[in-house]
Write a protein that holds these residues in place. Sequence first.
Motif, mmCIF file in Angstrom:
data_model
loop_
_atom_site.group_PDB
_atom_site.id
_atom_site.type_symbol
_atom_site.label_atom_id
_atom_site.label_comp_id
_atom_site.label_asym_id
_atom_site.label_seq_id
_atom_site.Cartn_x
_atom_site.Cartn_y
_atom_site.Cartn_z
ATOM 1 N N ALA A 74 0.895 -0.864 -0.100
ATOM 2 C CA ALA A 74 0.193 0.234 0.018
ATOM 3 C C ALA A 74 0.921 1.159 0.217
ATOM 4 O O ALA A 74 0.841 2.129 -0.897
ATOM 5 N N ARG A 75 2.082 1.107 0.339
ATOM 6 C CA ARG A 75 2.919 2.359 0.822
ATOM 7 C C ARG A 75 3.495 2.982 -1.048
ATOM 8 O O ARG A 75 3.900 4.211 -1.365
ATOM 9 N N LEU A 76 3.550 1.584 -1.302
ATOM 10 C CA LEU A 76 3.711 2.055 -2.296
ATOM 11 C C LEU A 76 3.045 1.890 -3.462
ATOM 12 O O LEU A 76 3.601 2.944 -4.477
ATOM 13 N N ALA A 77 2.301 1.226 -3.378
ATOM 14 C CA ALA A 77 0.856 2.078 -4.172
ATOM 15 C C ALA A 77 0.720 3.298 -3.974
ATOM 16 O O ALA A 77 0.564 3.974 -5.689
ATOM 17 N N PHE A 78 0.568 3.688 -2.951
ATOM 18 C CA PHE A 78 0.552 5.127 -2.765
ATOM 19 C C PHE A 78 0.930 6.201 -2.895
ATOM 20 O O PHE A 78 1.075 6.797 -3.434
ATOM 21 N N ALA A 79 2.728 5.937 -3.982
ATOM 22 C CA ALA A 79 2.953 6.761 -3.536
ATOM 23 C C ALA A 79 2.917 7.003 -5.079
ATOM 24 O O ALA A 79 3.188 7.893 -5.632
ATOM 25 N N GLU A 168 9.742 -3.298 -7.527
ATOM 26 C CA GLU A 168 10.012 -3.506 -8.745
ATOM 27 C C GLU A 168 10.316 -2.024 -8.880
ATOM 28 O O GLU A 168 11.141 -1.316 -9.944
ATOM 29 N N MET A 169 9.223 -1.595 -9.379
ATOM 30 C CA MET A 169 8.393 -0.202 -10.269
ATOM 31 C C MET A 169 9.052 0.654 -9.254
ATOM 32 O O MET A 169 9.334 1.495 -9.453
ATOM 33 N N ALA A 170 8.952 0.381 -8.140
ATOM 34 C CA ALA A 170 9.568 0.969 -7.179
ATOM 35 C C ALA A 170 11.229 1.752 -7.172
ATOM 36 O O ALA A 170 11.641 2.727 -6.732
ATOM 37 N N CYS A 171 12.042 0.691 -8.272
ATOM 38 C CA CYS A 171 13.347 0.920 -7.954
ATOM 39 C C CYS A 171 13.635 1.572 -9.228
ATOM 40 O O CYS A 171 13.152 0.923 -10.131
ATOM 41 N N LYS A 172 13.750 2.971 -8.860
ATOM 42 C CA LYS A 172 14.060 3.675 -10.269
ATOM 43 C C LYS A 172 15.363 3.455 -11.549
ATOM 44 O O LYS A 172 15.648 3.999 -12.678
#
Length: 181
Positions: A74-79, A168-172
């Motif tokens: 949820a933390r990653l999705a809400f980002a 994986e999507m959070a990894c830039k």
Amino acid sequence: MVSQRIAAIIIFAAAIEHHLERALWKLEGANPMGIRPETDAKMISDLIGCLKHSPQPCQQERSAPLLETWCNAARLAFAIRNDIAHGVPTNLGDTLTFMNNPRWHGEKRKRPFSDYWADDHSLDLIRHVFAVLLRVIVGVSAEKVTLAGLTKPPLLRALRDSNSILSEMACKDYNPTFEKY
């Protein structure tokens, strides 16, 4: 189609916020009738943190990774939701991109720059992730459902997959949408 996918993500996010607050009330044994609950007007990141550290009814449920995995996802999705809702939409090539807190004029910002590339594949993945997150938090907030009742293998697998996709999507440094998905 892009607008429909973005609308679905925003609608799922709003529903998650609603049910997350109720889940916190349930887990804490709070009755908000006639009072302003502590959860009122809190940022979504704070509510997610409250859920991660909420008291859980029994030791068996405490060992289940359901809430911890849900909170991380949820933390990653809400980002990503924040990038969509608060970012400046731009086209880079054929891809719609949302840039949150850009520093185009050299100004300083309170929060760091972030972006989300809204191609068809990533929008479908994020929409699916939000649907899984909503399904779980609706179950947690439901009066007649226990956390143990939610820890079924298919739902846990969907939640773990969602968390993996978001991580994986959070990894830039690596964009998974072009190779893996």
